[in-house]
Design a protein around this motif. Structure first.
Motif, PDB file in Angstrom:
ATOM      1  N   ARG A  62       0.844  -1.205   0.000  1.00 51.69           N
ATOM      2  CA  ARG A  62       0.000   0.000   0.000  1.00 51.69           C
ATOM      3  C   ARG A  62       0.877   1.251   0.000  1.00 51.69           C
ATOM      4  O   ARG A  62       0.553   2.250  -0.632  1.00 51.69           O
ATOM      5  N   GLU A 104      -7.599   9.601  11.580  1.00 52.82           N
ATOM      6  CA  GLU A 104      -6.686  10.567  12.170  1.00 52.82           C
ATOM      7  C   GLU A 104      -6.580  11.767  11.242  1.00 52.82           C
ATOM      8  O   GLU A 104      -7.239  11.838  10.216  1.00 52.82           O
ATOM      9  N   ALA A 135      -0.656   9.015   1.134  1.00 52.05           N
ATOM     10  CA  ALA A 135      -1.716   8.671   2.090  1.00 52.05           C
ATOM     11  C   ALA A 135      -1.197   7.740   3.181  1.00 52.05           C
ATOM     12  O   ALA A 135      -1.487   7.946   4.368  1.00 52.05           O
ATOM     13  N   SER A 188       0.178   9.707  11.663  1.00 48.99           N
ATOM     14  CA  SER A 188      -0.865  10.025  12.638  1.00 48.99           C
ATOM     15  C   SER A 188      -0.949   8.957  13.725  1.00 48.99           C
ATOM     16  O   SER A 188      -1.435   9.206  14.816  1.00 48.99           O
ATOM     17  N   LYS A 189      -0.481   7.751  13.399  1.00 47.56           N
ATOM     18  CA  LYS A 189      -0.536   6.698  14.415  1.00 47.56           C
ATOM     19  C   LYS A 189       0.732   6.657  15.263  1.00 47.56           C
ATOM     20  O   LYS A 189       0.719   6.127  16.370  1.00 47.56           O
ATOM     21  N   GLU A 211      -9.243   0.921  11.393  1.00 49.27           N
ATOM     22  CA  GLU A 211      -8.123   1.343  12.245  1.00 49.27           C
ATOM     23  C   GLU A 211      -8.352   2.696  12.903  1.00 49.27           C
ATOM     24  O   GLU A 211      -7.512   3.164  13.675  1.00 49.27           O
ATOM     25  N   ARG A 224       2.163  11.373  16.271  1.00 45.86           N
ATOM     26  CA  ARG A 224       1.305  12.551  16.381  1.00 45.86           C
ATOM     27  C   ARG A 224       1.465  13.106  17.771  1.00 45.86           C
ATOM     28  O   ARG A 224       1.303  14.208  18.072  1.00 45.86           O
ATOM     29  N   VAL A 233      -7.152  10.956   7.511  1.00 43.64           N
ATOM     30  CA  VAL A 233      -6.491   9.745   7.019  1.00 43.64           C
ATOM     31  C   VAL A 233      -6.905   8.572   7.899  1.00 43.64           C
ATOM     32  O   VAL A 233      -7.444   8.753   8.986  1.00 43.64           O
ATOM     33  N   GLY A 234      -6.661   7.377   7.393  1.00 39.44           N
ATOM     34  CA  GLY A 234      -6.997   6.190   8.172  1.00 39.44           C
ATOM     35  C   GLY A 234      -8.190   5.473   7.581  1.00 39.44           C
ATOM     36  O   GLY A 234      -8.565   5.694   6.430  1.00 39.44           O
ATOM     37  N   ARG A 251       1.010   9.476   5.699  1.00 38.75           N
ATOM     38  CA  ARG A 251       0.235  10.284   6.653  1.00 38.75           C
ATOM     39  C   ARG A 251      -0.450   9.405   7.692  1.00 38.75           C
ATOM     40  O   ARG A 251      -0.541   9.777   8.873  1.00 38.75           O
ATOM     41  N   GLU A 252      -0.934   8.278   7.244  1.00 37.15           N
ATOM     42  CA  GLU A 252      -1.555   7.338   8.176  1.00 37.15           C
ATOM     43  C   GLU A 252      -0.560   6.902   9.254  1.00 37.15           C
ATOM     44  O   GLU A 252      -0.867   6.906  10.445  1.00 37.15           O
TER      45      GLU A 252
END
Lengths: 418, 450
Positions: A400, B54, A407, A414-415, B51, A418, B46-47, A410-411
């Protein structure tokens, strides 16, 4: 003798970040900023845009006098450091006067490296490192019909594009086999080359100038294969070398640059160095490397300033990661990290010839990102850099990620942080 | 203001409420680009459903990396509003800012070829009202911190409070607001325990402070205030008391002072128990809660104990029935509301009795992580476990933060350890009490002012 607690030499990104860092922890300690440039602080990176006329020369300054007054910084412009007398904590200036310091930062940057080509000293040529260089080149471009650029690094390429846009016939001469060597790989360089030739520039890679002589138009250049080129404007952009002549006679260890520790300290007490003149450890190797790029200069400057002010929040330098962005003829190229495929690692490329979109990602054997390059393929360089620095395991998302680094990056951001 | 400027308004995101609908992105793209192209929005959700969602959005950093790596001085931190401004005339499209930012807060807008970032729409962000789930809020409490920051801190620089306690916040803010012309009463409880009464022969405040008994706080303070009035000095007479001292053994003097309409401001910091002496239950401890005197497990005579078996006394409502000049409930999770009420209470105390009841989650006694105090306080309001309202005799009672769509009370209960043992029956009892209390206060709110 003039005395100061902190003496910062230089006025570009590394120096300014050090000033900020010092003032965050020590709002009052006497601080002097010394620069040989007569102007307010500016970035060498903006100069190609001064050449093109896009940036007004008076609108590029990174700080104004008010900033220095507010931060209680004594600004000495147009004053070069002539010699460092580290054994007695004193800096000798060009005019012979001395400043006694408690701590000094050498953020003196780099200057154009002039290749030893016979006859180069007989002709007039431009370089591009200071604002004065840029305004001179900006004026000269308007009258040039036949320009030659020596060196296809980012400075040379920027200037060449401006010359092309100004209507000159432009030839770029580069010793290496490809353009932007060391910044971008062969496919990216091919895309860059195509954009230039489509716009009428002539590119001579793998070529070496062996002789120069004055001529009626300006200069005649003779290449290794015997070809000659006429130039009414000659730009020498064959790289830079750190400014560190003032170290002569001091015991500050230097190699290609000034050797520094993880906290930007030199081999001598009370002396730090940061930015384009410093040689610090790389992220991928403990060997000390030159990583003369803007983001690293700010990072190093911040660390040096914190170390000098004894800020307990100081974190050690993680090592230099190459980061470059390049904008050419409306297109973007970004490179983050190393192009070298680590042992057992993997390189994945994706190239769409129709759109000119190119992506290259390099992973270590344990699926950590070590480098990512894109042309017209946008991703967040800052996020990619964190993925590299934090050695984030990309195994679960690799497919992915390659399909959509924007994308998925960024995911992960953010996890994770952040 | 130092190197970083002051406090600023900010867009806050609650990931738990976001369902990824993307309305915020459409609103942003519309406002900023005139299109509905979500990829051009400056706020990026996003996300995934699985999951969780965010946010990638400019954080308007206090110490912004994008600004430091910009070679063209095109990015600047605006110290007036906290926003990082982008100057189109100076930008050279080099994208170095996108390499500097670790949060994807500034990115290329393919539609323009320039970078784009959130500018908070000049203080009225289009994304916030577009969110149908209140996942985005525009937090505007910064005004308070900037204003209060300039006032003198009248509390000791250090203190002995538990980590994560919000009472320090309350002490410092309240004392700064009432100012130096104040005399303070702090009966036994957490507030003197934290240091208001001082150490080594000096007081813990820069104003006169005394340490009455649990029983006589309101009476003593009323007398002190009267003496100041007699000698012609206008001071604010302030008590900061715990719920135990106010609702249990100190209630008769509190009630008496309210009935006599003494000109004092009585603030109760309600942590629902005698927390500083070892977490014993008080009459404000809620039903089902564990305390050291309402334990869990096998009780005496093999009668199992499951926490407190009585419901909490609603002290602020009792104070309303004294027809005080002003009565209000407040929470440190809603500082603007608290400040508004503090202002009104100070004014009211010049005329008569003012009562302010502040809910104060106790990290130690309620058993929750020390970084969760505001979250617990907020959940209490969002579930209607506590209600924020104010009363004065002219306007009657009205809600200041009405919660129309409350979360189930379990959202509050599960945020802390003192309710961990609850049986389904106990939970439904508590949920029933929440509904009953709400109905009761609503009934009072609907009544004509007297």
């Amino acid at each position: 003798m003039e005395q100061t607690k902190y003496l910062v030499v230089g006025s570009s990104h590394a120096a300014l970040e050090a000033v900020t860092a010092i003032r965050m922890h020590d709002p009052d300690g006497s601080l002097t900023l010394l620069t040989r440039d007569p102007h307010l602080p500016y970035s060498p990176t903006v100069l190609p845009y001064v050449v093109s006329g896009r940036s007004a020369p008076d609108a590029i300054f990174l700080r104004d006098e008010k900033f220095f007054a507010r931060q209680k910084v004594q600004l000495k412009r147009g004053t070069a450091l002539k010699a460092l007398h580290a054994e007695r904590n004193a800096a000798e200036l060009a005019d012979g006067s001395e400043i006694a310091y408690e701590k000094i930062l050498l953020a003196t940057g780099a200057a154009p490296a002039i290749p030893p080509i016979p006859g180069l000293d007989q002709v007039s040529y431009h370089v591009l490192r200071t604002l004065d260089d840029a305004t001179k080149l900006n004026a000269a471009i308007k009258n040039s019909k036949q320009a030659v650029v020596l060196g296809a690094g980012l400075v040379g390429m920027h200037a060449a594009e401006n010359l092309v846009k100004a209507g000159a016939s432009v030839t770029i001469v580069e010793m290496a086999k490809q353009l932007t060597d060391g910044y971008f790989d062969a496919i990216a360089a091919g895309l860059i080359e195509k954009a230039f030739t489509d716009n009428g520039a002539r590119i001579l890679t793998g070529s070496r100038v062996v002789k120069l002589a004055p001529s009626s138009t300006g200069a005649t250049l003779t290449l290794e294969n015997g070809t000659t080129l006429e130039a009414d404007l000659l730009l020498v952009a064959t790289g830079v070398k750190p400014n560190m002549e003032y170290l002569a006679g001091s015991r500050v260890e230097h190699d290609r640059g000034i050797l520094v520790s993880d906290t930007m300290q030199t081999s001598v007490a009370n002396v730090w160095s940061a930015g384009d003149c410093a040689q610090a450890k790389g992220f991928y190797t403990d060997a000390k490397i030159m990583n003369a790029i803007l983001p690293d200069a700010t990072e190093q400057g911040r660390i040096a300033g914190m170390a000098m002010a004894e800020d307990p929040g100081l974190k050690k330098y993680p090592g230099g990661v190459p980061l470059n962005t390049y904008h050419f003829f409306g297109r973007h190229a970004i490179s983050v990290g190393s192009s070298k495929v680590p042992e057992g690692g993997e390189m994945v490329t994706r190239f769409d010839e129709a759109t000119g979109r190119y992506l290259k990602a390099i992973f270590s054997a344990d699926n950590r990102l070590t480098g990512i390059y894109g042309v017209n393929e946008f991703f967040d360089g800052g996020v990619m850099c964190q993925l590299i620095l934090r050695r984030i395991d990309l195994s679960p998302v690799k497919e992915r990620f390659l399909a959509n680094p924007l994308a998925v990056g960024r995911e992960l951001m953010s996890k994770t942080w952040r | 203001m130092g190197m970083f400027g002051g406090a600023y308004n900010t867009i806050a995101f609650d990931a738990n409420k976001c369902d990824g609908c993307g309305d915020c992105m459409t609103a942003c793209a519309t406002a900023k680009t005139g299109t509905v192209d979500q990829s051009r929005s400056r706020i990026q959700i996003v996300g995934s459903e699985a999951e969780g969602f965010e946010l990638a959005l400019c954080r308007q950093c206090a110490d912004p990396k994008c600004v430091t790596v910009c070679p063209a001085a095109a990015l600047t931190k605006n110290y007036a509003n906290g926003v990082i401004d982008w100057n189109a005339d100076k930008c050279v499209d080099c994208l170095l800012c996108t390499v500097g930012c670790a949060y994807a807060g500034i990115a290329l807008d393919a539609g323009t070829g320039h970078v784009a970032k959130c500018d908070t729409c000049d203080g009225a962000p289009a994304c916030v009202p577009a969110c149908p789930h209140d996942a985005l809020t525009y937090v505007t409490t910064s005004r308070i911190y900037n204003e209060v920051g300039d006032w003198e801190d009248l509390f000791a620089p250090g203190l002995a409070g538990c980590q994560g306690c919000n009472t320090e916040l309350l002490m410092r803010h309240t004392l700064r607001r009432v100012g130096p012309e104040t005399v303070l009463a702090t009966p036994p409880g957490c507030v003197p325990g934290m240091g208001s009464v001082g150490f080594n022969g000096t007081t813990g405040t820069k104003i006169p402070v005394f340490h009455p008994l649990l029983t006589n706080t309101a009476a003593m303070l009323a007398g002190v205030k009267r003496q100041y009035k007699r000698v012609g000095r206008d001071v604010t007479a302030l008590a900061i008391a715990g719920d135990g001292g106010a609702s249990d053994v100190g209630f008769q003097s509190l009630s008496g002072a309210a009935e006599r309409n003494e000109q004092i401001l009585f603030m109760v910091v309600d942590n629902e128990g005698y927390m500083n002496t070892g977490m014993q239950r008080s009459s404000c401890t809620p039903y089902g809660a564990w305390t050291s005197t309402t334990p869990i497990g096998k009780g005496p005579g093999n009668i199992p104990s499951q926490g407190k078996t009585q419901d909490a006394k609603n002290l602020p409502l009792i104070m309303v029935n004294h027809r005080c000049e002003y009565v209000a409930t407040a929470s440190t999770a809603y500082m603007e509301d608290l400040y508004d009420k503090l202002d009104k209470a100070i004014q009211a105390s010049k005329r008569g009795f003012a009562y302010l009841h502040v809910y104060s989650p106790c990290t130690t006694g309620w058993r929750f992580p020390t970084d969760q105090n505001m979250e617990v306080a907020r959940k209490a309001v969002e579930t209607n476990f506590v209600m924020l309202w104010e009363y004065n005799p002219t306007d009657g009672l009205h809600f200041t933060k009405p919660v129309d769509d409350p979360l189930p009370v379990t959202e509050y209960l599960k945020a802390m350890g003192r309710f961990r043992h609850l049986s389904p029956d106990q939970i439904s009892h508590i949920q029933g009490k929440v509904v009953e209390n709400l109905a009761f206060v609503k009934q009072m709110a609907h009544r004509e002012a007297v």
